[in-house]
Design a protein around this motif. Structure first.
Motif, mmCIF file in Angstrom:
data_model
loop_
_atom_site.group_PDB
_atom_site.id
_atom_site.type_symbol
_atom_site.label_atom_id
_atom_site.label_comp_id
_atom_site.label_asym_id
_atom_site.label_seq_id
_atom_site.Cartn_x
_atom_site.Cartn_y
_atom_site.Cartn_z
ATOM 1 N N LEU A 111 14.523 -1.960 3.941
ATOM 2 C CA LEU A 111 13.168 -1.892 4.453
ATOM 3 C C LEU A 111 13.105 -1.221 5.816
ATOM 4 C CD1 LEU A 111 11.794 -5.381 3.434
ATOM 5 C CD2 LEU A 111 11.141 -3.178 2.505
ATOM 6 N N THR A 290 4.507 8.844 3.306
ATOM 7 C CA THR A 290 5.424 8.131 2.437
ATOM 8 C C THR A 290 5.964 9.069 1.363
ATOM 9 O OG1 THR A 290 5.778 6.079 1.187
ATOM 10 C CG2 THR A 290 3.783 7.319 0.683
ATOM 11 N N GLU A 291 6.940 8.550 0.617
ATOM 12 C CA GLU A 291 7.523 9.253 -0.521
ATOM 13 C C GLU A 291 7.186 8.457 -1.778
ATOM 14 O OE1 GLU A 291 11.749 9.668 -0.147
ATOM 15 O OE2 GLU A 291 12.051 9.913 -2.301
ATOM 16 N N GLN A 296 3.231 8.021 -10.715
ATOM 17 C CA GLN A 296 2.384 6.909 -10.301
ATOM 18 C C GLN A 296 0.915 7.276 -10.475
ATOM 19 O OE1 GLN A 296 3.851 4.135 -9.714
ATOM 20 N NE2 GLN A 296 5.952 4.873 -9.394
ATOM 21 N N SER A 297 0.066 6.265 -10.420
ATOM 22 C CA SER A 297 -1.350 6.461 -10.704
ATOM 23 C C SER A 297 -2.076 7.128 -9.530
ATOM 24 C CB SER A 297 -2.007 5.113 -11.010
ATOM 25 O OG SER A 297 -2.025 4.317 -9.833
ATOM 26 N N VAL A 300 -2.431 5.093 -6.301
ATOM 27 C CA VAL A 300 -1.285 5.029 -5.389
ATOM 28 C C VAL A 300 -1.351 6.198 -4.406
ATOM 29 C CG1 VAL A 300 1.228 5.137 -5.227
ATOM 30 C CG2 VAL A 300 0.156 3.778 -7.025
ATOM 31 N N ASN A 303 -4.743 5.884 -2.079
ATOM 32 C CA ASN A 303 -4.673 4.821 -1.083
ATOM 33 C C ASN A 303 -3.560 5.064 -0.068
ATOM 34 O OD1 ASN A 303 -6.562 2.315 -1.652
ATOM 35 N ND2 ASN A 303 -5.971 3.180 -3.631
ATOM 36 N N ILE B 55 7.577 3.356 -0.285
ATOM 37 C CA ILE B 55 6.195 2.871 -0.344
ATOM 38 C C ILE B 55 6.113 1.460 0.222
ATOM 39 C CG2 ILE B 55 4.343 2.145 -1.891
ATOM 40 C CD1 ILE B 55 4.985 4.434 -3.690
ATOM 41 N N LEU B 56 7.081 0.624 -0.157
ATOM 42 C CA LEU B 56 7.094 -0.749 0.353
ATOM 43 C C LEU B 56 7.205 -0.756 1.875
ATOM 44 C CD1 LEU B 56 7.246 -3.785 -0.359
ATOM 45 C CD2 LEU B 56 9.721 -3.536 -0.453
ATOM 46 N N ILE B 59 4.081 2.022 3.509
ATOM 47 C CA ILE B 59 2.675 1.821 3.190
ATOM 48 C C ILE B 59 2.324 0.328 3.187
ATOM 49 C CG2 ILE B 59 0.878 2.138 1.447
ATOM 50 C CD1 ILE B 59 1.691 4.711 2.852
ATOM 51 N N LEU B 65 -3.042 0.890 7.156
ATOM 52 C CA LEU B 65 -4.083 0.985 6.135
ATOM 53 C C LEU B 65 -4.707 -0.380 5.894
ATOM 54 C CD1 LEU B 65 -2.221 3.274 3.560
ATOM 55 C CD2 LEU B 65 -4.211 3.908 4.928
ATOM 56 N N SER B 69 -6.174 -1.558 0.441
ATOM 57 C CA SER B 69 -5.451 -0.358 0.004
ATOM 58 C C SER B 69 -3.994 -0.681 -0.269
ATOM 59 C CB SER B 69 -5.543 0.743 1.060
ATOM 60 O OG SER B 69 -6.861 1.178 1.233
ATOM 61 N N THR B 72 -3.691 -2.567 -3.472
ATOM 62 C CA THR B 72 -3.887 -1.664 -4.616
ATOM 63 C C THR B 72 -2.616 -0.872 -4.895
ATOM 64 O OG1 THR B 72 -6.241 -1.440 -4.168
ATOM 65 C CG2 THR B 72 -5.222 0.279 -5.493
ATOM 66 N N VAL B 73 -2.019 -0.309 -3.849
ATOM 67 C CA VAL B 73 -0.781 0.464 -4.023
ATOM 68 C C VAL B 73 0.311 -0.409 -4.634
ATOM 69 C CG1 VAL B 73 1.074 1.619 -2.773
ATOM 70 C CG2 VAL B 73 -1.293 2.095 -2.180
ATOM 71 N N GLU B 76 -0.433 -1.289 -8.381
ATOM 72 C CA GLU B 76 -0.412 -0.114 -9.264
ATOM 73 C C GLU B 76 1.004 0.368 -9.562
ATOM 74 O OE1 GLU B 76 -2.766 1.967 -10.735
ATOM 75 O OE2 GLU B 76 -4.351 0.517 -10.335
ATOM 76 N N LEU B 77 2.001 -0.151 -8.861
ATOM 77 C CA LEU B 77 3.379 0.253 -9.125
ATOM 78 C C LEU B 77 3.949 -0.435 -10.364
ATOM 79 C CD1 LEU B 77 4.913 0.203 -5.526
ATOM 80 C CD2 LEU B 77 4.201 2.192 -6.830
ATOM 81 N N GLY B 82 -0.189 0.364 -13.525
ATOM 82 C CA GLY B 82 -0.146 1.755 -13.117
ATOM 83 C C GLY B 82 0.293 2.639 -14.271
#
Lengths: 307, 199
Positions: A111, A290-291, A296-297, A300, A303, B55-56, B59, B65, B69, B72-73, B76-77, B82
Motif C-alpha cells: 500500500l 492511478t494505474e 474495468q467499468s 472506475v 470516478n 487503485i487501492l 484512489i 476524492l 466516488s 464506487t471505484v 466496481e472492481l 464491474g
C-alpha cells in the motif's frame, strides 16, 4: 472444590501435578486429553506436540528436560511441514503473531510502496513520446484528464474493454472534450498481435481516422484472426472501408517500417511497469492519478478521474 | 515412530461424504459460518485488489476524492458488479473464495476446538497459497501470478493455454478441496458440535 478433573474417570484434584500423577499412575494416560501411552517419554513428546500452549512452565521444563525437545521428524509427523519448519521453539500464538505481522508488513509495503503518485505527466514513464501517439479527444496538455492505454489487438481482455467500456468513455468524456485518450499498442499476447500493431502504426502514419477504425475492426473480428490471416484481413478492411493505400500498409508491415515506433511503446510499457494488457495510466490535471489494470467499468475510470 | 507420506486424495464417495459432513457440521456453528463468510470476502478482496493495488493505494485510500466516488471505484472492481471479469472467470473466482472461506473456517475450528497446532493445518495453507495464485491467474494479468511469471518472461504464455490461464484456478479449486479433505481426515472419529464424525 477441585479445579482439575481426570478426563477418564472424572476424579477431581486441586493441582495439575496431582491430576498428572493420577492419570499416569491409574490410567497411563495424558491428563489433558486422556490419550494413553506406554512410557513417560512418549507422553512428554505428546505434551510438546499437541498441548504445548496448555503446558505450565513446570510441565514444559520437565518434558523438555526428559526428551530434549522435539526432533524435526517428530515435528513433521505431528505438526505437518509448515509446523516442522516454523514451530521450532515457537508457541502457536507466536507463530500466529508472526504471521499476522508478516502479512501486515507485506500489505503495508504494497500500500505504501510503489511510485508515480502525483507525478507530473511529463515525467511519467507511460507518457514518454506522448505527442506522437494516436490520440482521441483534446490534446493531453489541454484536457482535464488523460488516459494512456497500453493495449494489444490480440488481447481478449482488451477486446472486452473496447466493447463494454470504451464506447461510454468516448461518448461521455472524450467527445465532449474533457478527457484525452492515448493508444499505445504493445504486441505481448498472441503472435498475430505483432503484425497487427505494425499495421496500426503504418495506418496511423497515413490517416488517424483509418487507424481508429482498424483498431475497432481488430477487436470486433478478434476471434477470427490469426497469424496466417492478419495481413489479408487488414488489407481487405483498409481497401473496403478506408481511403488508405492497403497495399502500402501491408508492405510496411512486411518490411517492419514502424518497428522503431512499436519498440518505443514497448519500452514505455516496461519502464512504467506494465504487467499485462490492458493497462491504463490516468492523469488528472496533468498529474498521475492511478494505474488501472484490466477491462474495468466506466465508473472506475470516471470516478478515478474525479468526473 | 513412522511418518505416513502416502498421498491422500479425494477419490471415493465416502471421502466426499466425510468432507461434506465435516463442512456442514462446522458451518452449523454460527460463529464459524460468520468466519467462513469473512474469510471468503477477504479472499475475494485479495484476489480483486492484487490486480489493482495502485487503485487501492492512490484512489481508495490516498486520494481526496469524495467517499462516494471511492466506494464506487472499490465496488466496481468486484466480479458480477464491474466489467473486469467474464461470467466464467467471475464464477471460478467466487468459487475459489467460497472454498477458501470454508477451508479457513474448518482449519480454525480444528486448531481451536481440537487444540491442534498451526503446523498441523499446513495442508490448508498450501491450498490457500495455490488458491491465491490460481485465482489471480483467473483474473488474467493479475499482479500475483503475472508478476511472478514475468520474472521468467513467460506471462504471455498463460494465454497460450486452452482456457487462457483459467486452468490454474481450476487447479486451485482442486487443491482447496484436497486441503478440506486432509482437515476432515484429521478429525475422523471425533465430534463437531456434539455430532460424531465417521471413523
Amino acid at each position: 472444590m477441585t479445579d482439575h478433573t481426570c478426563p477418564i474417570c472424572g476424579a477431581g484434584f486441586t493441582s495439575e501435578s496431582g491430576l498428572d500423577d493420577h492419570c499416569w499412575d491409574a490410567h497411563g494416560a495424558c491428563h489433558y486429553c486422556g490419550t494413553e501411552f506406554e512410557d513417560r517419554n512418549a507422553l512428554y513428546t505428546h505434551w510438546l506436540t499437541v498441548h504445548e500452549d496448555s503446558l505450565s512452565n513446570e510441565a514444559r521444563a520437565r518434558a523438555t528436560s526428559e526428551v530434549g525437545g522435539l526432533t524435526f521428524r517428530e515435528r513433521l509427523a505431528h505438526q505437518g511441514p509448515v509446523g516442522a519448519v516454523a514451530n521450532i521453539g515457537l508457541s502457536r500464538r507466536q507463530v500466529l503473531l508472526g504471521g499476522v505481522l508478516g502479512l501486515g508488513g507485506v500489505a503495508g509495503a504494497a500500500l505504501l510502496g510503489g511510485s508515480g503518485g502525483g507525478k507530473s505527466m511529463t515525467e511519467h514513464a507511460a507518457a514518454t513520446s506522448l505527442g506522437t501517439q494516436p490520440t482521441l479527444g483534446p490534446s493531453p496538455s489541454a484536457a482535464e484528464g488523460t488516459i494512456v492505454a497500453f493495449e494489444d489487438p490480440s488481447c481478449p481482455a482488451c477486446a472486452r474493454f473496447e466493447r463494454s467500456t470504451f464506447p461510454q468513455l468516448k461518448s461521455e468524456l472524450i467527445d465532449p472534450g474533457r478527457v484525452s485518450f492515448v493508444f499505445r499498442g504493445i504486441p505481448v499476447v498472441y503472435p498475430w498481435g505483432d503484425p497487427a500493431v505494425l499495421a496500426l502504426e503504418a495506418t496511423y502514419n497515413r490517416s488517424a481516422e483509418a487507424f481508429w477504425g482498424l483498431k475497432a475492426f481488430y477487436y470486433r473480428e478478434q476471434a477470427n484472426i490469426g497469424i496466417e490471416t492478419v495481413q489479408e484481413v487488414t488489407s481487405q478492411y483498409l481497401a473496403d472501408q478506408t481511403d488508405v493505400d492497403a497495399d502500402a500498409v501491408v508492405s510496411d508491415v512486411q518490411s517492419e517500417t514502424s518497428r522503431d515506433a512499436v519498440d518505443v511503446d514497448l519500452q514505455a510499457s516496461r519502464d512504467a511497469g506494465v504487467r499485462g494488457t490492458p493497462t491504463f495510466f490516468l492523469f488528472s490535471g496533468g498529474s498521475f492519478a492511478t494505474e488501472i489494470v484490466g477491462p474495468q467499468s466506466y465508473d472506475v475510470f470516471a470516478n478515478s478521474l474525479g468526473m | 515412530m513412522t511418518v505416513d507420506l502416502r498421498p491422500r486424495l479425494l477419490t471415493t464417495v465416502d471421502e466426499w461424504r466425510l468432507v461434506g459432513r465435516t463442512v456442514r457440521l462446522v458451518l452449523s456453528l454460527p460463529q464459524y459460518a460468520v468466519l467462513a463468510v469473512g474469510y471468503a470476502v477477504l479472499g475475494l478482496s485479495v484476489f480483486v485488489f492484487s490486480r489493482n493495488v495502485a487503485i487501492l493505494r492512490q484512489i481508495v485510500l490516498g486520494s481526496s476524492l469524495p467517499w462516494g466516488s471511492r466506494a464506487t471505484v472499490t465496488v466496481e472492481l468486484y466480479p458480477f458488479i464491474g466489467t473486469a471479469y467474464t461470467t466464467l472467470r467471475g464464477t471460478v473466482l467466487a468459487l475459489t473464495a467460497v472454498l477458501i472461506g470454508i477451508d479457513m473456517a474448518v482449519a480454525t475450528y480444528h486448531v481451536r476446538e481440537h487444540r491442534l497446532s498451526v503446523g498441523q493445518g499446513s495442508g490448508s495453507l498450501g491450498g490457500i497459497v495455490l488458491g491465491t495464485l490460481g485465482a489471480g491467474c483467473a483474473a488474467c494479468g493479475s499482479a500475483v501470478l503475472a508478476g511472478l511469471l514475468s520474472v521468467a518472461g513467460v506471462s504471455g504464455l498463460l494465454l497460450a493455454l486452452p482456457l487462457d490461464g483459467l486452468e490454474f484456478s481450476v487447479l486451485a479449486v482442486f487443491v482447496l478441496l484436497l486441503s478440506l479433505y486432509w482437515l476432515a481426515d484429521g478429525m475422523r472419529g471425533g465430534e463437531i458440535a456434539g455430532c460424531p464424525l465417521p471413523e
